[in-house]
Structure formats: C-alpha cells, structure tokens
Scaffold this motif. Sequence first.
Motif, PDB file in Angstrom:
ATOM      1  N   SER A 107       1.171   5.610   2.867  1.00  0.00           N
ATOM      2  CA  SER A 107       0.063   5.102   2.046  1.00  0.00           C
ATOM      3  C   SER A 107      -0.400   6.229   1.145  1.00  0.00           C
ATOM      4  CB  SER A 107      -1.091   4.608   2.924  1.00  0.00           C
ATOM      5  OG  SER A 107      -1.728   5.700   3.567  1.00  0.00           O
ATOM      6  N   SER A 108      -1.347   5.940   0.275  1.00  0.00           N
ATOM      7  CA  SER A 108      -1.858   6.961  -0.636  1.00  0.00           C
ATOM      8  C   SER A 108      -2.561   8.086   0.109  1.00  0.00           C
ATOM      9  CB  SER A 108      -2.813   6.328  -1.659  1.00  0.00           C
ATOM     10  OG  SER A 108      -3.876   5.663  -0.992  1.00  0.00           O
ATOM     11  N   ALA A 109      -2.981   7.849   1.349  1.00  0.00           N
ATOM     12  CA  ALA A 109      -3.644   8.893   2.133  1.00  0.00           C
ATOM     13  C   ALA A 109      -2.698  10.050   2.440  1.00  0.00           C
ATOM     14  CB  ALA A 109      -4.195   8.304   3.436  1.00  0.00           C
ATOM     15  N   GLU A 110      -1.385   9.778   2.483  1.00  0.00           N
ATOM     16  CA  GLU A 110      -0.403  10.826   2.788  1.00  0.00           C
ATOM     17  C   GLU A 110       0.016  11.624   1.562  1.00  0.00           C
ATOM     18  OE1 GLU A 110      -0.763   8.608   6.262  1.00  0.00           O
ATOM     19  OE2 GLU A 110      -0.204   7.792   4.308  1.00  0.00           O
ATOM     20  N   LEU A 111      -0.352  11.156   0.373  1.00  0.00           N
ATOM     21  CA  LEU A 111      -0.001  11.859  -0.863  1.00  0.00           C
ATOM     22  C   LEU A 111      -1.282  12.310  -1.553  1.00  0.00           C
ATOM     23  CD1 LEU A 111       2.049  12.812  -2.951  1.00  0.00           C
ATOM     24  CD2 LEU A 111       1.971  10.523  -3.979  1.00  0.00           C
ATOM     25  N   PRO A 112      -1.672  13.589  -1.416  1.00  0.00           N
ATOM     26  CA  PRO A 112      -2.925  14.070  -2.016  1.00  0.00           C
ATOM     27  C   PRO A 112      -3.004  13.761  -3.504  1.00  0.00           C
ATOM     28  CG  PRO A 112      -2.028  15.716  -0.528  1.00  0.00           C
ATOM     29  CD  PRO A 112      -0.987  14.643  -0.655  1.00  0.00           C
ATOM     30  N   GLU A 113      -4.136  13.231  -3.921  1.00  0.00           N
ATOM     31  CA  GLU A 113      -4.328  12.792  -5.296  1.00  0.00           C
ATOM     32  C   GLU A 113      -4.156  13.925  -6.286  1.00  0.00           C
ATOM     33  OE1 GLU A 113      -5.124  10.596  -8.685  1.00  0.00           O
ATOM     34  OE2 GLU A 113      -4.631   9.917  -6.643  1.00  0.00           O
ATOM     35  N   GLU A 114      -4.511  15.159  -5.904  1.00  0.00           N
ATOM     36  CA  GLU A 114      -4.442  16.263  -6.855  1.00  0.00           C
ATOM     37  C   GLU A 114      -3.007  16.637  -7.218  1.00  0.00           C
ATOM     38  OE1 GLU A 114      -5.325  18.268  -2.774  1.00  0.00           O
ATOM     39  OE2 GLU A 114      -5.821  16.410  -3.843  1.00  0.00           O
ATOM     40  N   LEU A 115      -2.026  16.112  -6.483  1.00  0.00           N
ATOM     41  CA  LEU A 115      -0.630  16.373  -6.818  1.00  0.00           C
ATOM     42  C   LEU A 115      -0.090  15.400  -7.853  1.00  0.00           C
ATOM     43  CD1 LEU A 115       0.898  17.195  -3.301  1.00  0.00           C
ATOM     44  CD2 LEU A 115       0.240  18.792  -5.114  1.00  0.00           C
ATOM     45  N   VAL A 116      -0.848  14.370  -8.157  1.00  0.00           N
ATOM     46  CA  VAL A 116      -0.425  13.370  -9.131  1.00  0.00           C
ATOM     47  C   VAL A 116      -1.033  13.716 -10.490  1.00  0.00           C
ATOM     48  CG1 VAL A 116      -0.406  10.931  -9.737  1.00  0.00           C
ATOM     49  CG2 VAL A 116      -0.286  11.619  -7.323  1.00  0.00           C
ATOM     50  N   LEU A 175       3.039  17.638   2.391  1.00  0.00           N
ATOM     51  CA  LEU A 175       2.720  18.119   3.739  1.00  0.00           C
ATOM     52  C   LEU A 175       1.903  19.401   3.677  1.00  0.00           C
ATOM     53  CD1 LEU A 175       6.115  17.573   5.613  1.00  0.00           C
ATOM     54  CD2 LEU A 175       4.006  16.281   5.957  1.00  0.00           C
ATOM     55  N   LYS A 176       2.325  20.316   2.810  1.00  0.00           N
ATOM     56  CA  LYS A 176       1.615  21.592   2.720  1.00  0.00           C
ATOM     57  C   LYS A 176       0.201  21.393   2.188  1.00  0.00           C
ATOM     58  CE  LYS A 176       1.714  26.285   0.899  1.00  0.00           C
ATOM     59  NZ  LYS A 176       2.379  27.277   0.019  1.00  0.00           N
ATOM     60  N   ARG A 177       0.031  20.550   1.170  1.00  0.00           N
ATOM     61  CA  ARG A 177      -1.293  20.354   0.603  1.00  0.00           C
ATOM     62  C   ARG A 177      -2.236  19.684   1.608  1.00  0.00           C
ATOM     63  NH1 ARG A 177      -3.132  20.677  -4.631  1.00  0.00           N
ATOM     64  NH2 ARG A 177      -1.395  22.159  -4.758  1.00  0.00           N
ATOM     65  N   ARG A 178      -1.728  18.745   2.379  1.00  0.00           N
ATOM     66  CA  ARG A 178      -2.571  18.114   3.392  1.00  0.00           C
ATOM     67  C   ARG A 178      -2.984  19.115   4.465  1.00  0.00           C
ATOM     68  NH1 ARG A 178       0.747  13.449   5.743  1.00  0.00           N
ATOM     69  NH2 ARG A 178      -1.099  13.219   7.059  1.00  0.00           N
ATOM     70  N   TRP A 179      -2.036  19.979   4.846  1.00  0.00           N
ATOM     71  CA  TRP A 179      -2.362  21.011   5.836  1.00  0.00           C
ATOM     72  C   TRP A 179      -3.398  21.980   5.261  1.00  0.00           C
ATOM     73  CZ3 TRP A 179      -1.699  26.248   5.189  1.00  0.00           C
ATOM     74  CH2 TRP A 179      -1.932  27.043   6.310  1.00  0.00           C
ATOM     75  N   SER A 225       5.121  10.049   8.224  1.00  0.00           N
ATOM     76  CA  SER A 225       4.242   9.953   7.056  1.00  0.00           C
ATOM     77  C   SER A 225       5.008   9.731   5.762  1.00  0.00           C
ATOM     78  CB  SER A 225       3.385  11.215   6.924  1.00  0.00           C
ATOM     79  OG  SER A 225       4.199  12.343   6.666  1.00  0.00           O
ATOM     80  N   SER A 226       6.280  10.158   5.708  1.00  0.00           N
ATOM     81  CA  SER A 226       7.054  10.027   4.473  1.00  0.00           C
ATOM     82  C   SER A 226       8.536   9.984   4.788  1.00  0.00           C
ATOM     83  CB  SER A 226       6.738  11.180   3.510  1.00  0.00           C
ATOM     84  OG  SER A 226       6.877  12.442   4.160  1.00  0.00           O
ATOM     85  N   ALA A 280       0.812  -1.215   0.000  1.00  0.00           N
ATOM     86  CA  ALA A 280       0.000   0.000   0.000  1.00  0.00           C
ATOM     87  C   ALA A 280       0.845   1.264   0.000  1.00  0.00           C
ATOM     88  CB  ALA A 280      -0.935   0.011   1.210  1.00  0.00           C
ATOM     89  N   ALA A 281       2.143   1.132   0.317  1.00  0.00           N
ATOM     90  CA  ALA A 281       3.016   2.309   0.298  1.00  0.00           C
ATOM     91  C   ALA A 281       3.117   2.827  -1.131  1.00  0.00           C
ATOM     92  CB  ALA A 281       4.397   1.951   0.833  1.00  0.00           C
TER      93      ALA A 281
END
Length: 478
Positions: free
Chosen positions: A306-315, A151-155, A283-284, A131-132
């Motif tokens: 996991s994918s929860a730590e990497l916002p989808e909109e950055l991909v 980190l910034k996008r999640r915040w 987280s990373s 899952a990583a």
Amino acid sequence: MPLHRGADRSVDIAPDERAELRRLSLNPFYGEADPVSEMTLAPPMHRLPDGPMPPATAYQLVHDELMLDGNARLNLATFVTTWMEPEAGVLMTECREKNMIDKDEYPRTAELERRCVAMLADLWNAPDPAAAIGCSTTGSSEACMLAGMALKRRWARRNAARYPATARPNLVMGINVQVCWEKFCDFWEVEARCVPMEGDRFHLAPEAAAELCDENTIGAVAVLGSTFDGSYEPVAGLCAALDALEERTGLDVPVHVDGASGAMVAPFLDEDVVWDFRLPRVSSINTSGHKYGLVYPGVGWALWRSSAELPEELVFRVNYLGGDMPTFALNFSRPGAQVVAQYYTFLRLGREGFRAVQRTARDIATKLSGRIGEMAGFRLLTRGDELPVFAFTTAPDVTNFNVFDVSRRLREHGWLVPAYTFPANREDLSVLRVVCRNGFSADLAELLVADLEQALTELRRQERPASRDRRAATAFHH
C-alpha cells in the motif's frame, strides 16, 4: 552494464597497415552507385567519421560485426527473454519513440502501465489490489534499488533521533542474492549482512537471517528463485522467523521479495506456495518483465502492499511535460515499448496461457536435468522443479576435466552454458547452470544432450583439466 575503454591499442599495427585493413573491411558492392566510387576508405572505428555514408552501408557494417555475437536462443546462461511473437515486435516498433515518463503526451501508454500494476497486484494477492502502488522500471535491478530505498527511508523515519548520527542501517539477505543488492548497499551506504551457504543449502536459512537482525535492520530480502541454482528461498519461513523475533524483542523487520524470475512462475505453477502479499510481513515485491514475464529486455516492476510502504517524499512530481506527473524511478526518460509489450503479453496469454508456457519450460528443465543426471561424470544439485533452472557439477571421481572444460566444449557447438563458483561458504563448489526459457524447446534440449555427450567423449580422453584458474568463472547472475 560493463565499463568499456576507448580505442584498442593493444595490437601494434602500423598506421598504413591499419588503414589498409579498414579499407578491406568493406565489400566493394556496398557502394550505392557502383563498386568503386565512394568506397575507397572505410570509416574509423574509434572516432566520429568526417562525413556521412549511405544508410545501407552503415547498416551492413554494423550488421556484419554483430554476426560474431552468440546466438541468443542458444544462450542458456541468461534469464532474459530471447523470443517473442511477431505481433509483439510490431507493437514495440510502433511505440519505440514514445517516452514512458511523458504520461500527459502518451496517456494510453500510461494507462497500460497502470493496468499492468493492477494485474500484478491481483496476481500477487495484495489485500486490496486497488490500494497497492507500483511502477514499471528498466528491470529488476532498478526495482530492487527502489524497494531498498523505501525500506531505508521507512527505517530512517522510525529512527530519526539516532540517524544518521549514531546508527548505521543494515540489510539482511542470503549470500546468493543478485549483484544489484550488493550495489544497493554500496551506493546507499547500507551494511550488507549475508547468510552464507552451508553444505547442500545454497540459499538463506530463516533462523540464521533472523539472528542477523537488530534495531538497525531496514529489512530482509528473500529471493524467489536463486540465480545460482533456481531454488526458491523459504519466504514464509523467513516471515515466521521474523514474527518470532518481534515477539521476543519488539523488532519489526519488513520483508522484500526479490521475485525477479519466480514471481512470474510461482503464481501459475506453485499456487500452494505462500510467498507474496498473503504474508503480512511482505511489504514489497519486484519482478523482471523481461525474464519469465516473457518480454524482450528493458522492463521490470516494483510493487508495494500500500502507499504506507512507499514514503511520499520519495515520489517526485513534475509538470514541465504538461500535467502533474508523479514519478518514482531512477531513470527518467525511457521507451514505452517494453511496457506495451508487457500488457500485450498479459492480454495475449492470461493465467492459463502463462501456466502453459511456464509448465512447458519446467517440464523441459526437469526432463533435461534427469538426462544429464544419468550421465556418468555429472552430479545434479537441483532439478529445475522450482524455477525452470538447474545446476550440476562433475562427479566426485572425475579428476581429468572440470565444469569450465565442459562449458568451453559446449561453446564450440554454439551453446552458452555458464560455469562458475559458489560464494561463501561453498567456494569449493564449481557448477554449470542451465536456464530453460520459453523458446528453448524439447528438440533443442535433445540437441544439447547430444552435444554434451559428444563433449564428454572428448573430455574423458584428457589427462587433466585444461584450466584450474577459477578467475575464468562466469557468474551470469542476470
């Protein structure tokens, strides 16, 4: 990457003299037909030549100038790999034209990248390695930028009602972080909150870091292997301090581990040190494949729990190269050779092989630091028993030479040993640092000791340091 200027006009040479110098810079035997024809004039150096030249001539011109570079194997400033097996070089040559981003055209190269990510997720104890999520980069600097962006996008998501109108994000870290973190904060408009050095503590203190956190903190950075002295920052201690902060205030501050060097050392030599995804707050993680990952320059890795730590909109997803390809990187086109070399190294060494290589580097570092610590005139700050890296300075009673004099003398013998000053609050401390990498053998260490002893004999005859200008310091953070 340093900025470079155009043509050097600092030397006032008449045009005819400059033309004559250019002509004489060529060996007449470079002419393919005979020593005279086609070789009467050398090409200009700061504009494109009017026409082509034979490939052997172009090669020799570049080759000769590069002889003035330092010997990479004797560069004890850099953390970057300076030796690989010939087989790795062959593989890299075979893959140099492959574009890493073009995963539809080069599916096996893409598969090797995926395998490397899976291997690192397992090595760093991800709860579910499958899952990583992660990717290759050009190095740790890019990997840190990506981690900081996540980190910034999640915040920002959590604070959508306040950001960007009233909130300014901040990132907490030690003053000893690599310069890429300063760049990230500057480029992405994040306030850098740095824990200064104090006394004999040359990196972040967990409690001091927690005190700097507030509702606008996007995360905290822990460095596993400081470039200043080779020491590990207390990742578990930082997570514990942030756990306590959350219990008191409700603030949930994630941790990114900058393992540029240590993430490829600690798993093999310090298995009891808990620093990775075993800590739920981590987280990373990033690392440099081209440092203690044992690959030539040009590859790094960034992984998220996991994918929860990497916002989808950055991909981002592109299809104009054929197929649907997700990409999360600052660079787009880049060679696949280094990724292939990383997979080769993982396959070639395995855990036991990596353990043997890193153990050898650490043993050489600790023995070398011990020899230097016994020399009159020096004081050790670290011993190379974490990263195979150690720092030392002149003894308090030494007044007739300084670390910059030592560095300059060693350079005369071909050694590149950086001398630099520490940041706040230890600007008073100037040190030398030695990085022991694979390829720096015990024999080379003995030669360094001999040259250092000879340099000391000469330096002790000085009445005063040759230079007191701290602007001459060379940090060599990479």
